[in-house]
Design a protein around this motif. Structure first.
Motif, PDB file in Angstrom:
ATOM      1  N   LEU A 147       0.833  -1.200   0.000  1.00 43.78           N
ATOM      2  CA  LEU A 147       0.000   0.000   0.000  1.00 43.78           C
ATOM      3  C   LEU A 147       0.874   1.260   0.000  1.00 43.78           C
ATOM      4  O   LEU A 147       0.618   2.214  -0.742  1.00 43.78           O
ATOM      5  CB  LEU A 147      -0.928  -0.012   1.212  1.00 43.78           C
ATOM      6  N   GLY A 148       1.912   1.244   0.833  1.00 41.41           N
ATOM      7  CA  GLY A 148       2.808   2.391   0.884  1.00 41.41           C
ATOM      8  C   GLY A 148       3.605   2.589  -0.387  1.00 41.41           C
ATOM      9  O   GLY A 148       3.918   3.713  -0.779  1.00 41.41           O
ATOM     10  N   ALA A 149       3.942   1.483  -1.052  1.00 36.16           N
ATOM     11  CA  ALA A 149       4.775   1.558  -2.256  1.00 36.16           C
ATOM     12  C   ALA A 149       3.984   1.946  -3.498  1.00 36.16           C
ATOM     13  O   ALA A 149       4.535   2.557  -4.423  1.00 36.16           O
ATOM     14  CB  ALA A 149       5.461   0.214  -2.492  1.00 36.16           C
ATOM     15  N   THR A 150       2.682   1.609  -3.544  1.00 35.48           N
ATOM     16  CA  THR A 150       1.936   1.780  -4.787  1.00 35.48           C
ATOM     17  C   THR A 150       0.758   2.751  -4.701  1.00 35.48           C
ATOM     18  O   THR A 150       0.299   3.248  -5.726  1.00 35.48           O
ATOM     19  CB  THR A 150       1.397   0.423  -5.284  1.00 35.48           C
ATOM     20  N   VAL A 151       0.257   3.045  -3.501  1.00 34.31           N
ATOM     21  CA  VAL A 151      -0.932   3.894  -3.350  1.00 34.31           C
ATOM     22  C   VAL A 151      -0.694   5.055  -2.394  1.00 34.31           C
ATOM     23  O   VAL A 151      -0.888   6.222  -2.747  1.00 34.31           O
ATOM     24  CB  VAL A 151      -2.147   3.061  -2.881  1.00 34.31           C
ATOM     25  N   CYS A 152      -0.264   4.755  -1.187  1.00 35.15           N
ATOM     26  CA  CYS A 152      -0.057   5.794  -0.177  1.00 35.15           C
ATOM     27  C   CYS A 152       1.338   6.381  -0.353  1.00 35.15           C
ATOM     28  O   CYS A 152       2.228   6.236   0.481  1.00 35.15           O
ATOM     29  CB  CYS A 152      -0.235   5.206   1.229  1.00 35.15           C
ATOM     30  N   ASP A 209      -8.117   7.617  -3.941  1.00 29.85           N
ATOM     31  CA  ASP A 209      -9.298   6.958  -4.489  1.00 29.85           C
ATOM     32  C   ASP A 209      -9.107   5.458  -4.643  1.00 29.85           C
ATOM     33  O   ASP A 209     -10.083   4.709  -4.733  1.00 29.85           O
ATOM     34  CB  ASP A 209      -9.654   7.571  -5.845  1.00 29.85           C
ATOM     35  N   GLN A 210      -7.847   5.000  -4.674  1.00 36.48           N
ATOM     36  CA  GLN A 210      -7.569   3.575  -4.821  1.00 36.48           C
ATOM     37  C   GLN A 210      -7.300   2.881  -3.479  1.00 36.48           C
ATOM     38  O   GLN A 210      -7.020   1.691  -3.446  1.00 36.48           O
ATOM     39  CB  GLN A 210      -6.354   3.379  -5.731  1.00 36.48           C
ATOM     40  N   CYS A 211      -7.364   3.620  -2.392  1.00 35.45           N
ATOM     41  CA  CYS A 211      -6.922   3.102  -1.096  1.00 35.45           C
ATOM     42  C   CYS A 211      -8.042   2.394  -0.350  1.00 35.45           C
ATOM     43  O   CYS A 211      -9.155   2.927  -0.239  1.00 35.45           O
ATOM     44  CB  CYS A 211      -6.385   4.256  -0.246  1.00 35.45           C
ATOM     45  N   PRO A 212      -7.775   1.215   0.210  1.00 36.64           N
ATOM     46  CA  PRO A 212      -8.801   0.503   0.988  1.00 36.64           C
ATOM     47  C   PRO A 212      -9.141   1.192   2.305  1.00 36.64           C
ATOM     48  O   PRO A 212     -10.134   0.844   2.939  1.00 36.64           O
ATOM     49  CB  PRO A 212      -8.152  -0.865   1.221  1.00 36.64           C
ATOM     50  N   ALA A 213      -8.318   2.175   2.706  1.00 35.92           N
ATOM     51  CA  ALA A 213      -8.572   2.880   3.965  1.00 35.92           C
ATOM     52  C   ALA A 213      -9.200   4.255   3.749  1.00 35.92           C
ATOM     53  O   ALA A 213      -9.317   5.039   4.693  1.00 35.92           O
ATOM     54  CB  ALA A 213      -7.257   3.039   4.736  1.00 35.92           C
ATOM     55  N   LYS A 214      -9.645   4.536   2.530  1.00 36.74           N
ATOM     56  CA  LYS A 214     -10.085   5.900   2.225  1.00 36.74           C
ATOM     57  C   LYS A 214     -11.278   6.349   3.064  1.00 36.74           C
ATOM     58  O   LYS A 214     -11.441   7.547   3.322  1.00 36.74           O
ATOM     59  CB  LYS A 214     -10.404   6.036   0.744  1.00 36.74           C
ATOM     60  N   GLU A 215     -12.123   5.433   3.507  1.00 35.06           N
ATOM     61  CA  GLU A 215     -13.318   5.816   4.255  1.00 35.06           C
ATOM     62  C   GLU A 215     -13.006   6.229   5.687  1.00 35.06           C
ATOM     63  O   GLU A 215     -13.811   6.917   6.322  1.00 35.06           O
ATOM     64  CB  GLU A 215     -14.333   4.670   4.248  1.00 35.06           C
ATOM     65  N   PHE A 216     -11.856   5.787   6.214  1.00 30.60           N
ATOM     66  CA  PHE A 216     -11.554   6.090   7.612  1.00 30.60           C
ATOM     67  C   PHE A 216     -10.152   6.655   7.818  1.00 30.60           C
ATOM     68  O   PHE A 216      -9.695   6.814   8.939  1.00 30.60           O
ATOM     69  CB  PHE A 216     -11.742   4.848   8.492  1.00 30.60           C
TER      70      PHE A 216
END
Length: 356
Positions: A187-192, A201-208
């Protein structure tokens, strides 16, 4: 860190759908995970793939790594930089052979005792290869945790890292600790991503995610500004005699310790050999962690084959197969090849090479 408790389920689901296919993930033996984690320290995944394949083809077991000659080991590592990583790999391999009868240790404490293995690497090996619920907290993971929880603490501080590790261990799913750690890294390498440009918008944690909800992704994580690097002006001597170029081995301590290099000194510097001719050569720049080398080459036609003690003449074949010359000198490779093959040189251009 209540938001962290919400992370495991969506994170693991995201990882199973989006994880990159990587060779050490397909065959996560302790040896494979260890080699990959050491190579990946301060090095991009794309740059590691070919090195990983060649390394395991040459040294498929801990015993092979323990027994290989240092020059061969350095040649296999050539271009990856931070060469003490390779030396520590061999030291650890010899520990495994001597202290564990050649069997990779299976507890966090024993893994952590190996040369060159810190908290992060021990946690990665323990969780991925042995299924132990140990966190693996690197820069990517610290960034994810800081943003998800809205933590404004300095992530370079050991107490911040320790506290985040404890928090991760509390929410880590015991049935999938390796996947959980790898998912955080992924997640840190490719999204965050760093530098305030996460793909929220691609992150599984975007809602929280606290940083997203409070529009602080550009502020988190918090870390002090880097100190300015020291700049060194250096003269590199590309010394030729017949179909060979001169190399010297660097001292056994300090920057690029024990590796072969084209002779170089702080500018101004006299030519170290008797010369028939001197010509201006290419220029190069190399960035280390704390130092920048700004280099200008001189092409030297030696008057004889006499060299200072410890120096060697190397043919092009020997450069390719026997001597590990670090990437710091890659700007000069075309000039060397041109002289050694008699095909001439390309017009000199500046070259900036990466971190080592």
């Amino acid at each position: 860190m209540d938001s962290l408790e919400q992370l495991p389920i969506p994170l693991l689901q995201w990882y199973r759908e989006n994880a990159r296919v990587l060779p050490w993930r397909s065959d996560p033996t302790p040896y494979h995970v260890w080699i990959s984690e050491i190579m990946l320290q301060q090095t991009r995944v794309a740059a590691v793939l070919d090195y990983y394949r060649r390394f395991l083809e040459a040294l498929p077991t801990v015993a092979d790594l323990a027994a290989v000659e240092e020059d061969r080991l350095m040649k296999l590592w050539q271009g990856l930089g931070y060469y003490n990583r390779a030396r520590n790999l061999q030291k650890a391999a010899r520990q495994i052979m001597e202290d564990y009868d050649g069997v990779f240790p299976s507890t966090y404490e024993a893994i952590h005792s190996l040369s060159g293995v810190g908290d992060y690497t021990a946690g990665a090996i323990a969780s991925i290869a042995f299924g132990l619920p140990e966190p693996a907290v690197d820069g990517n993971v610290l960034r994810v945790v800081a943003r998800v929880t809205g933590d404004g603490s300095d992530i370079t501080r050991l107490d911040t890292k320790a506290r985040m590790g404890v928090a991760l261990k509390q929410v880590m799913p015991v049935e999938a600790p390796g996947d959980f750690n790898q998912a955080l890294m992924e997640l840190g390498a490719t999204v965050c991503l760093p530098n305030g440009a996460p793909l929220c918008d691609q992150c599984p944690a975007k809602e929280f995610c606290a940083a997203r909800l409070t529009e602080r992704t550009g502020e988190l994580p918090v870390k002090p500004a880097k100190k300015a690097r020291r700049v060194e002006e250096r003269t590199v001597f590309l010394i030729f005699y017949g179909s060979s170029v001169a190399l010297r081995r660097r001292k056994g301590r300090g920057l690029l310790a024990g590796l072969w290099e084209y002779p170089n000194e702080l500018t101004p510097a006299p030519c170290p050999v008797e010369a028939l001719s001197l010509e201006r050569g290419p220029v190069g720049k190399h960035i280390f962690t704390h130092i920048e080398w700004h280099m200008k080459a001189l092409l030297v036609q030696a008057a004889s084959d006499t060299l200072p003690d410890g120096w060697v003449w190397a043919s092009l074949e020997e450069l390719n197969h026997d001597y590990a010359v670090p990437n710091a000198f890659q700007a000069f490779r075309p000039a060397v090849e041109g002289r050694l093959t008699g095909k001439g040189e390309e017009p000199w251009q500046s070259c900036i090479s990466g971190m080592e």
